[in-house]
Design a protein around this motif. Structure first.
Motif, PDB file in Angstrom:
ATOM      1  N   ASP A 138       4.445  12.848  -5.406  1.00 36.25           N
ATOM      2  CA  ASP A 138       4.437  13.876  -4.357  1.00 36.25           C
ATOM      3  C   ASP A 138       5.641  13.696  -3.430  1.00 36.25           C
ATOM      4  OD1 ASP A 138       2.130  14.980  -5.344  1.00 36.25           O
ATOM      5  OD2 ASP A 138       0.795  14.014  -3.886  1.00 36.25           O
ATOM      6  N   TYR A 139       5.919  12.454  -3.072  1.00 30.01           N
ATOM      7  CA  TYR A 139       7.068  12.164  -2.204  1.00 30.01           C
ATOM      8  C   TYR A 139       8.367  12.578  -2.889  1.00 30.01           C
ATOM      9  CZ  TYR A 139      10.379   9.565   0.700  1.00 30.01           C
ATOM     10  OH  TYR A 139      11.437   9.223   1.513  1.00 30.01           O
TER      11      TYR A 139
ATOM     12  N   ASN B  61       0.853  -1.187   0.000  1.00 31.72           N
ATOM     13  CA  ASN B  61       0.000   0.000   0.000  1.00 31.72           C
ATOM     14  C   ASN B  61       0.889   1.237   0.000  1.00 31.72           C
ATOM     15  OD1 ASN B  61       0.711   0.566   2.828  1.00 31.72           O
ATOM     16  ND2 ASN B  61      -0.648  -1.163   3.309  1.00 31.72           N
ATOM     17  N   ALA B  62       0.274   2.401  -0.099  1.00 31.54           N
ATOM     18  CA  ALA B  62       1.044   3.644  -0.183  1.00 31.54           C
ATOM     19  C   ALA B  62       1.886   3.868   1.069  1.00 31.54           C
ATOM     20  CB  ALA B  62       0.104   4.826  -0.414  1.00 31.54           C
ATOM     21  N   SER B  63       1.350   3.516   2.226  1.00 33.66           N
ATOM     22  CA  SER B  63       2.075   3.735   3.482  1.00 33.66           C
ATOM     23  C   SER B  63       3.346   2.900   3.554  1.00 33.66           C
ATOM     24  CB  SER B  63       1.171   3.409   4.678  1.00 33.66           C
ATOM     25  OG  SER B  63       0.075   4.294   4.736  1.00 33.66           O
TER      26      SER B  63
ATOM     27  N   LYS C 229       0.599   8.880  -7.756  1.00 31.93           N
ATOM     28  CA  LYS C 229       0.389  10.225  -7.210  1.00 31.93           C
ATOM     29  C   LYS C 229       1.142  10.404  -5.897  1.00 31.93           C
ATOM     30  CE  LYS C 229      -3.121  13.648  -5.984  1.00 31.93           C
ATOM     31  NZ  LYS C 229      -2.326  14.103  -4.815  1.00 31.93           N
ATOM     32  N   GLU C 230       0.979   9.437  -4.986  1.00 29.46           N
ATOM     33  CA  GLU C 230       1.665   9.526  -3.697  1.00 29.46           C
ATOM     34  C   GLU C 230       3.186   9.507  -3.873  1.00 29.46           C
ATOM     35  OE1 GLU C 230      -2.293   7.399  -2.944  1.00 29.46           O
ATOM     36  OE2 GLU C 230      -0.730   7.445  -4.496  1.00 29.46           O
ATOM     37  N   ILE C 231       3.649   8.693  -4.814  1.00 27.97           N
ATOM     38  CA  ILE C 231       5.093   8.573  -5.038  1.00 27.97           C
ATOM     39  C   ILE C 231       5.655   9.846  -5.668  1.00 27.97           C
ATOM     40  CG2 ILE C 231       6.873   7.293  -6.288  1.00 27.97           C
ATOM     41  CD1 ILE C 231       4.916   4.840  -6.084  1.00 27.97           C
TER      42      ILE C 231
ATOM     43  N   ILE D 228       5.969   4.457   1.228  1.00 27.16           N
ATOM     44  CA  ILE D 228       6.591   5.657   1.799  1.00 27.16           C
ATOM     45  C   ILE D 228       7.543   5.283   2.927  1.00 27.16           C
ATOM     46  CG2 ILE D 228       6.165   7.843   2.984  1.00 27.16           C
ATOM     47  CD1 ILE D 228       5.305   7.705  -0.016  1.00 27.16           C
TER      48      ILE D 228
ATOM     49  N   TYR E 145       0.356   3.574  -7.337  1.00 26.14           N
ATOM     50  CA  TYR E 145       0.427   4.643  -6.333  1.00 26.14           C
ATOM     51  C   TYR E 145       1.251   5.827  -6.844  1.00 26.14           C
ATOM     52  CZ  TYR E 145      -1.201   0.818  -3.375  1.00 26.14           C
ATOM     53  OH  TYR E 145      -1.921  -0.221  -2.849  1.00 26.14           O
TER      54      TYR E 145
END
Length: 284
Positions: A126-127, A78-80, A122-124, A83, A120
């Motif tokens: 942004d990171y 998952n995204a968490s 978008k989350e990546i 990250i 994922y």
């Protein structure tokens, strides 16, 4: 950025060390705390030259590229978890076989598009933007050659042609010749569609991460023009060095000698936008 952050409990450290097969670093990077470090990620697809490219980068005294971190499914569940894993890499909290004793000027890893990267994105992205991670896209221009490599590598996982051992990469011409004897049969009926799917995935990945600081590379260009490696080093802010790799290319020369049903493939791609894949060649 700081060199080392030890925020984990002993239980968390033990868990990560066991699951990821990494050794946690307890201070090696402390002396490098004030050394500017460029963070990077190589975004690629299997059998696109990323292994060879990474050995070139790791040949540089000041680069630590840590392999396919996300080949382990738990790290991309998952995204968490993604990250969390990225933080472990970019906070310099861990050592892998690629880690250097010297103060590294660039630290990163390679990441395949099918390892949670697209799901994922978008989350990546942004990171990456928040942490200042530079992206190195690496793809193959000739997707038919990539297909041959994918099929042959998949076959060898079970056949283990080299004395009962599977090798994705080799370091001698004898090993390369042994592996290249297997000729995969390609599905001619779905070939154009399959090539288009690969092509679209590449374009989609570039679009997803277009907001990042990035550089687009192609395996064939790196083979034919080694000054491209100097461009990469400048992009990463590295002192320029001559880089080398011990890896040997497996499928050399004309594709006609590497595809079992070559006549069908040749007929299928003639007159299409992919016709050039039939004749494009290069040396390594």
């Amino acid at each position: 950025m700081t060199g080392f952050h030890n925020h984990k409990t002993s239980q968390e450290i033990s868990s990560f060390d066991e699951d990821a097969s990494f050794s946690i670093c307890y201070g090696l990077w402390a002396e490098c705390a004030n050394n500017p470090v460029r963070l990077f990620a190589i975004l690629s697809m299997q059998r696109s030259g990323s292994g060879w490219f990474e050995t070139l980068l790791n040949n540089h005294t000041n680069v630590s590229s840590n392999g396919e971190i996300f080949s382990v499914k738990e790290r991309r569940s998952n995204a968490s978890s993604i990250i969390w894993t990225l933080d472990r890499v970019y906070n310099l909290d861990l050592l892998t076989s690629a880690s250097k004793n010297e103060c590294s000027a660039a630290v990163g890893f390679k990441w395949m598009l099918n390892q949670g990267l697209m799901q994922y994105h978008k989350e990546i992205a942004d990171y990456f933007n928040d942490r200042g991670v530079s992206v190195l896209f690496l793809f193959r221009r000739n997707l038919l050659r990539r297909m041959v490599s994918v099929l042959a590598n998949s076959y060898d996982r079970y056949a283990k042609l080299l004395n009962g051992t599977h090798k994705s990469h080799v370091h001698s011409h004898e090993e390369a010749e042994a592996l290249s004897k297997y000729k995969p049969e390609i599905n001619a009926t779905s070939l154009v569609k399959d090539l288009k799917t690969m092509e679209n995935m590449v374009l989609e990945a570039i679009e997803y991460f277009s907001s990042t600081r990035h550089m687009i590379l192609y395996y064939e260009d790196l083979i034919m023009n080694r000054t491209k490696l100097m461009d990469v080093q400048r992009f990463l802010g590295l002192p320029e060095m001559d880089l080398s790799s011990r890896q040997v290319k497996i499928h050399r020369g004309s594709l006609s000698k590497h595809i079992k049903n070559w006549d069908d493939i040749d007929k299928t791609l003639r007159g299409t936008v992919y016709e050039s894949f039939l004749s494009t060649d290069y040396s390594n």
